[in-house]
Motif scaffolding. Structure first.
Motif, PDB file in Angstrom:
ATOM      1  N   ALA A  56     -60.999  -7.802  32.766  1.00 38.34           N
ATOM      2  CA  ALA A  56     -60.144  -7.935  33.279  1.00 38.34           C
ATOM      3  C   ALA A  56     -59.941  -8.299  34.766  1.00 38.34           C
ATOM      4  CB  ALA A  56     -58.947  -7.012  33.553  1.00 38.34           C
ATOM      5  N   LEU A  57     -60.855  -8.784  35.403  1.00 40.23           N
ATOM      6  CA  LEU A  57     -61.249  -9.376  36.731  1.00 40.23           C
ATOM      7  C   LEU A  57     -61.899 -10.724  36.695  1.00 40.23           C
ATOM      8  CD1 LEU A  57     -62.938  -6.409  38.343  1.00 40.23           C
ATOM      9  CD2 LEU A  57     -60.489  -6.956  38.932  1.00 40.23           C
ATOM     10  N   GLU A  58     -62.030 -10.856  35.521  1.00 44.16           N
ATOM     11  CA  GLU A  58     -63.114 -12.078  35.229  1.00 44.16           C
ATOM     12  C   GLU A  58     -61.836 -13.619  34.852  1.00 44.16           C
ATOM     13  OE1 GLU A  58     -65.633 -15.449  35.558  1.00 44.16           O
ATOM     14  OE2 GLU A  58     -65.642 -13.614  36.289  1.00 44.16           O
ATOM     15  N   GLN A  60     -58.424 -13.159  35.494  1.00 44.72           N
ATOM     16  CA  GLN A  60     -57.241 -12.927  36.125  1.00 44.72           C
ATOM     17  C   GLN A  60     -58.348 -13.810  37.217  1.00 44.72           C
ATOM     18  OE1 GLN A  60     -57.072  -8.800  37.858  1.00 44.72           O
ATOM     19  NE2 GLN A  60     -55.802  -8.830  35.868  1.00 44.72           N
ATOM     20  N   ARG A  61     -59.440 -13.866  37.497  1.00 48.94           N
ATOM     21  CA  ARG A  61     -60.052 -15.177  38.656  1.00 48.94           C
ATOM     22  C   ARG A  61     -60.216 -16.116  38.354  1.00 48.94           C
ATOM     23  NH1 ARG A  61     -64.121 -17.515  39.090  1.00 48.94           N
ATOM     24  NH2 ARG A  61     -65.400 -17.122  36.959  1.00 48.94           N
ATOM     25  N   ASP A 102     -61.983  -2.806  27.888  1.00 52.04           N
ATOM     26  CA  ASP A 102     -62.256  -2.823  29.790  1.00 52.04           C
ATOM     27  C   ASP A 102     -61.511  -2.530  29.992  1.00 52.04           C
ATOM     28  OD1 ASP A 102     -62.213  -3.997  31.519  1.00 52.04           O
ATOM     29  OD2 ASP A 102     -61.683  -5.438  31.797  1.00 52.04           O
ATOM     30  N   GLU A 104     -60.555  -1.469  32.530  1.00 52.54           N
ATOM     31  CA  GLU A 104     -59.413  -1.963  33.306  1.00 52.54           C
ATOM     32  C   GLU A 104     -58.088  -2.975  32.830  1.00 52.54           C
ATOM     33  OE1 GLU A 104     -61.908  -4.132  36.538  1.00 52.54           O
ATOM     34  OE2 GLU A 104     -63.360  -2.630  36.812  1.00 52.54           O
ATOM     35  N   ALA A 105     -58.876  -3.356  32.018  1.00 48.96           N
ATOM     36  CA  ALA A 105     -57.770  -4.023  31.116  1.00 48.96           C
ATOM     37  C   ALA A 105     -56.370  -3.565  30.447  1.00 48.96           C
ATOM     38  CB  ALA A 105     -58.012  -4.723  30.163  1.00 48.96           C
ATOM     39  N   VAL A 108     -54.329  -2.347  33.667  1.00 51.03           N
ATOM     40  CA  VAL A 108     -53.212  -3.345  33.711  1.00 51.03           C
ATOM     41  C   VAL A 108     -52.252  -3.157  32.699  1.00 51.03           C
ATOM     42  CG1 VAL A 108     -53.718  -6.132  33.407  1.00 51.03           C
ATOM     43  CG2 VAL A 108     -54.712  -5.498  35.067  1.00 51.03           C
TER      44      VAL A 108
END
Length: 145
Positions: A56-58, A60-61, A102, A104-105, A108
């Motif tokens: 998720a972080l990747e 979004q980046r 994930d 974190e995903a 979200v």
């Protein structure tokens, strides 16, 4: 990587066992039809249908850098498959995040959907859209280079 193929392998194995049993009982026509159905299900649930998932972080980046939408999905989701298939080759231009891989995903998606893990959830310019129309998603893609 191997975990992504488990469901597909189980479907092929189950289909083979059921087909073998039907052939031994003298019903090869039904065996062939059921085996074909299991193979289709295995293919649809395989990593071949969906582009490689990233975190998720990747995602979004990357989305901030290139303006492409982020799609949160999970294996076996009919609506996710519909979106992927209706996007065609354009699906490769989105960032795909498997919420089962994930945590974190998944967080979200829950935050965007009142605590539910409803997918597909497509994030465009920081705004989540739950189960959007594939035509609309295609319109959100930046022009090809």
């Amino acid at each position: 990587m191997m975990r992504a193929w488990i469901l597909s392998m189980v479907l092929v194995l189950c289909g083979s066992v059921v087909a073998t049993g039907l052939i031994l009982k003298g019903d090869p026509g039904t065996a062939a039809a059921l085996l074909a159905a299991f193979l289709v299900l295995a293919g649809v649930n395989s990593p071949l249908i969906f582009p490689a998932s990233i975190g998720a972080l990747e995602a979004q980046r990357r989305s901030m850098a290139d303006g492409r939408p982020v799609v949160f999905w999970r294996p076996g989701c009919t609506y996710c498959m519909r979106l992927r298939i209706r996007l065609g080759r354009g699906a490769r231009r989105l960032h795909w995040v498997n919420i089962w891989q994930d945590p974190e995903a998944a967080a979200v998606v829950r935050a965007a959907n009142d605590g539910d893990e409803t997918v597909p959830t497509v994030v465009v310019a920081g705004r989540p859209h739950t189960n959007p129309d594939p035509r609309w998603v295609r319109e959100q893609l930046p022009p090809s280079a």
